[in-house]
Design a protein around this motif. Sequence first.
Motif: not given
Length: 88
Positions: A29-30, A83-88
């Motif tokens: 996710r990082d 950081w990647e975001r959680e879902g839409p």
Amino acid sequence: MNVLSVDALLQFGILMGVLIAAYLTITMRDLLSAVIASAAMSLLLSLEFYMLHAPDVAIAEAAVGAGVVTAVVVYGIAKTERWEREGP
């Protein structure tokens, strides 16, 4: 003589490292850690190309894959979010 020589075992180990680095690149996710895993995968691939007697391809993979692409993507991450975001 052994069925698997030392060279074959070393190539198998490198290819397993490539698969592990590819899996880590996809699942992290990082984003900065994913880029580092991608650079490690590229360096392992360049080592494999060298062992397969393709030094010109190995040099190109190391320079472009681990060098230039990593630098450009790290620069892009620095300009956005790490950081990647959680879902839409």
